[in-house]
Each structure stands twice: as C-alpha cells, then as structure tokens.
Design a protein around this motif. Structure first.
Motif, PDB file in Angstrom:
ATOM      1  N   VAL A 102       0.917  -1.278  -0.132  1.00 58.24           N
ATOM      2  CA  VAL A 102       0.023  -0.185   0.046  1.00 58.24           C
ATOM      3  C   VAL A 102       0.834   1.138   0.150  1.00 58.24           C
ATOM      4  N   GLY A 103       0.114   2.348  -0.299  1.00 56.26           N
ATOM      5  CA  GLY A 103       1.021   3.535  -0.275  1.00 56.26           C
ATOM      6  C   GLY A 103       0.444   4.801  -0.817  1.00 56.26           C
ATOM      7  N   ALA A 104       0.748   5.603  -1.088  1.00 51.73           N
ATOM      8  CA  ALA A 104       0.396   7.124  -1.420  1.00 51.73           C
ATOM      9  C   ALA A 104      -0.309   6.961  -2.970  1.00 51.73           C
ATOM     10  N   ARG A 105      -1.052   7.816  -2.846  1.00 52.33           N
ATOM     11  CA  ARG A 105      -2.139   7.992  -4.147  1.00 52.33           C
ATOM     12  C   ARG A 105      -1.302   8.810  -5.159  1.00 52.33           C
ATOM     13  N   ASN A 106      -0.404   9.536  -4.680  1.00 55.20           N
ATOM     14  CA  ASN A 106       0.190  10.474  -5.527  1.00 55.20           C
ATOM     15  C   ASN A 106       1.858   9.944  -5.293  1.00 55.20           C
ATOM     16  N   ALA A 107       2.052   8.838  -5.957  1.00 55.20           N
ATOM     17  CA  ALA A 107       3.403   8.315  -5.952  1.00 55.20           C
ATOM     18  C   ALA A 107       4.411   9.050  -6.708  1.00 55.20           C
ATOM     19  N   THR A 108       5.596   9.438  -5.956  1.00 55.21           N
ATOM     20  CA  THR A 108       6.689  10.263  -6.419  1.00 55.21           C
ATOM     21  C   THR A 108       7.676   9.324  -7.273  1.00 55.21           C
ATOM     22  N   PRO A 109       8.446  10.005  -8.295  1.00 59.58           N
ATOM     23  CA  PRO A 109       9.457   9.062  -8.651  1.00 59.58           C
ATOM     24  C   PRO A 109      10.317   8.185  -7.811  1.00 59.58           C
ATOM     25  N   GLY A 135      -5.698  -8.242   6.330  1.00 59.46           N
ATOM     26  CA  GLY A 135      -5.828  -9.377   6.733  1.00 59.46           C
ATOM     27  C   GLY A 135      -5.755 -10.695   5.765  1.00 59.46           C
ATOM     28  N   LEU A 136      -5.649 -10.395   4.587  1.00 55.90           N
ATOM     29  CA  LEU A 136      -5.354 -11.566   3.580  1.00 55.90           C
ATOM     30  C   LEU A 136      -3.513 -11.847   3.649  1.00 55.90           C
ATOM     31  N   ALA A 137      -2.725 -10.960   4.030  1.00 53.88           N
ATOM     32  CA  ALA A 137      -1.239 -11.178   4.075  1.00 53.88           C
ATOM     33  C   ALA A 137      -0.645 -11.470   5.447  1.00 53.88           C
ATOM     34  N   ASP A 138       0.317 -12.310   4.782  1.00 52.11           N
ATOM     35  CA  ASP A 138       1.300 -12.296   6.178  1.00 52.11           C
ATOM     36  C   ASP A 138       2.194 -10.802   6.828  1.00 52.11           C
ATOM     37  N   VAL A 139       2.143 -10.086   5.554  1.00 52.76           N
ATOM     38  CA  VAL A 139       3.105  -8.701   5.963  1.00 52.76           C
ATOM     39  C   VAL A 139       2.327  -7.662   5.170  1.00 52.76           C
ATOM     40  N   THR A 140       2.198  -6.431   5.515  1.00 55.39           N
ATOM     41  CA  THR A 140       1.811  -5.435   5.013  1.00 55.39           C
ATOM     42  C   THR A 140       3.030  -4.396   4.854  1.00 55.39           C
ATOM     43  N   VAL A 141       3.344  -3.963   3.382  1.00 58.72           N
ATOM     44  CA  VAL A 141       4.407  -3.224   3.111  1.00 58.72           C
ATOM     45  C   VAL A 141       3.929  -1.800   2.666  1.00 58.72           C
ATOM     46  N   VAL A 142       4.460  -0.623   3.349  1.00 61.44           N
ATOM     47  CA  VAL A 142       4.125   0.661   2.896  1.00 61.44           C
ATOM     48  C   VAL A 142       5.363   1.230   2.142  1.00 61.44           C
ATOM     49  N   ILE A 143       5.194   1.424   0.934  1.00 66.83           N
ATOM     50  CA  ILE A 143       5.987   2.017   0.250  1.00 66.83           C
ATOM     51  C   ILE A 143       6.154   3.588   0.170  1.00 66.83           C
ATOM     52  N   GLU A 144       5.195   4.477   0.261  1.00 71.16           N
ATOM     53  CA  GLU A 144       5.190   5.702   0.396  1.00 71.16           C
ATOM     54  C   GLU A 144       3.976   6.063   1.063  1.00 71.16           C
ATOM     55  N   ALA A 145       3.806   7.082   1.904  1.00 67.17           N
ATOM     56  CA  ALA A 145       2.668   7.665   2.513  1.00 67.17           C
ATOM     57  C   ALA A 145       2.775   8.891   3.339  1.00 67.17           C
ATOM     58  N   SER A 146       1.932   9.931   3.153  1.00 61.54           N
ATOM     59  CA  SER A 146       2.048  10.832   4.098  1.00 61.54           C
ATOM     60  C   SER A 146       1.430  10.596   5.396  1.00 61.54           C
TER      61      SER A 146
END
Length: 298
Positions: free
Chosen positions: A117-124, A220-231
C-alpha cells in the motif's frame, strides 16, 4: 437454496461480520438461522428485536435472488467463511466478512502473501522503489495484494503483472464496476494472473466509508503489509494500523525527512509500528523466507 441463504444473510440490515458469526455460532448453520423462530432467535445474546424482525420478514430474498443471478451470469465465485477456500489468514480476524465475492485465477490461500500500500500520488522515488522491490519479490514465490487505487496500489499491481507475480485487488464496491474507471484494463489483466475480491454486493458504489472496510481485508489477507510511500494522513497508515492490530508484520521504506510522502513511513518506523526495509532481501530476512518455490495451496 444454500447459496441464496448465504447471500441473504449479508443483505439483512443490522447484520455485519461479527453478528453474522454470532448467529452461525449459536444456530450451527446458515440454514438453521432461517429455520429458527423469532422466539429462538431472541435468545441469542445482543441480537435485538430489530435484527430478528429483519430475519423473519423474508424481505431480503428478492435482493438475494438478483445477486445470485448476477454472479451466475458473470462467473463470480462466492467464498463463504466456512468454506475450505476462504482465506485462512483473513478468517483469523474477528471482523472478517462472512461472505466474499471473488473473480480470478489466484489462490486466496497461497503460502506467501504480501500486501503493498502507499500514496495515491506516488513520487518518482516511490515508483522506483515499488518496481525494484516487486522485481526481486519474484525470487520468493509470493502473491501480491493491494487496493487498485491510484498511485502505489496500481503500480504494485502493474509491476506484479510485469514480473509475472499473481496479484489480487481488493475493492471498495461491487464487482459490477471498477473504480477508478481508468483501471478497467488493469483489472481485466489481473483476472488472468490474480483476481478481484470484495465483500460488497453489486450496486454498491465506491463511497468513502467503504475503503477503511476494504483496508482491513487488504491487511487480513497477507502475512505482511508493506508501506512504500505515505503521508501522515494517508489511508496506507490505516491499513498498517489494522495489520498491527491483527498481529501481522508491517514494513515500511524510509524516505527523506523533508519529503511529504515519506513522512508516514518515517513515522511508522520511528514509533516501532513498522520494520525498516530497503529491498526484498530485507523483507525475506524478516519473514525467514528462502528462494525455493513453494507452490500453491487450496
């Protein structure tokens, strides 16, 4: 009739995931819920007369029949909480939906599942991290889950398809539509190597209150949740908090201290709500995953 009754239970006003489980626990089956008299149903703790009246009224049957006809026509699978194919990781969450609508080719109980999961406005910066990360996840035989939203979510799905990793999109609406509509082609491609999953019936609009509910399924579906970018106000942090509440691992990629879309990730790491990772190898080390192909489960 059994499938109709399963659909019907989710159509009754006042019955959410937790009450649905309570009803199943006290009656023993979905069939018994509808066979029970009003007097019998009122003995169930915390149910209340409003819900009981809704159950015995049978007013929901027409909606259930329409739903059944739609899923039959469009090849949608009903995944009931007592079924063998229901995602076991999600089933262990006390607010898991009692019924899911699914269309696709991926297994919901694959041995290794990652939510991204992460930001809706992903940066480069976030875009590059996402592709590099997913490219190397291929070595670890995983499935990837996200929410089909703009930004990191859709990038995760696209990159997964690029590197031939099955990817599942969790929707905040029914399977009779795709939101955002710009992702229709992406969603269609995902059906061939992944799938689309929702707890919402047809006719459900993508309203704002649906997305926190969707986020709990992503976590809930996953073993791990990874956040790539987020405000710091990102919905991705909601998903991370839910994953923490489920005692699942959460990871985040750090970013520059003056960058808005790194602030949420840095906060998760600073407050020990997420493990710091730099690449797929860090995640594999944390999860104790090796590179051998482990295959699918039912």
């Amino acid at each position: 009739m059994n499938i109709l009754e399963k659909i019907a239970l989710t159509k009754i006003k006042g019955i959410g995931p937790k009450m649905g489980r309570i009803l199943l626990a006290y009656t023993g089956s979905v069939e018994e819920i509808f066979r029970s008299s009003k007097k019998q149903l009122l003995t169930i703790p915390n149910i209340g007369e409003y819900i009981v009246n809704n159950i015995v009224s049978k007013s929901y049957l027409k909606d259930a029949e329409q739903e059944y006809n739609f899923i039959q026509k469009h090849g949608i699978e009903i995944v009931w909480i007592e079924d063998k194919g229901y995602p076991l990781r999600l089933k262990n969450c006390d607010d898991a939906p009692i019924l899911l609508y699914y269309k696709g080719s991926a297994r919901l109980n694959f041995p290794r599942v990652i939510s991204i999961v992460g930001a809706r406005n992903a940066t480069p910066y976030g875009t590059k991290i996402c592709e590099d990360f997913i490219q190397h996840l291929k070595d670890y035989d995983v499935h990837i889950v996200s929410g089909l939203a703009y930004g990191i979510d859709s990038l995760a799905h696209k990159d997964a398809l690029k590197y031939h990793i099955p990817t599942i999109g969790v929707l905040g609406h029914g399977l009779d539509r795709i939101y955002p509509s710009a992702h229709r082609k992406l969603a269609s491609r995902m059906l061939k190597n992944g799938g689309l999953l929702t707890e919402f019936p047809t006719g459900t609009n993508p309203e704002s209150q649906n997305f926190p509910m969707r986020n709990r399924i992503i976590a809930g579906l996953a073993d791990v949740t990874v956040v790539i970018e987020a405000s710091q106000k990102s919905d991705a942090l909601i998903t991370a908090e839910i994953a923490n509440s489920y005692n699942r691992d959460v990871c985040a990629f750090p970013g520059a201290i003056d960058q808005r879309y790194s602030a949420g990730c840095n906060y998760l790491i600073k407050t020990h709500r997420a493990h710091l990772i730099r690449h797929a190898a860090d995640l594999a080390y944390l999860m104790n995953w090796n590179k051998e192909v482990i295959g699918t489960t039912t």
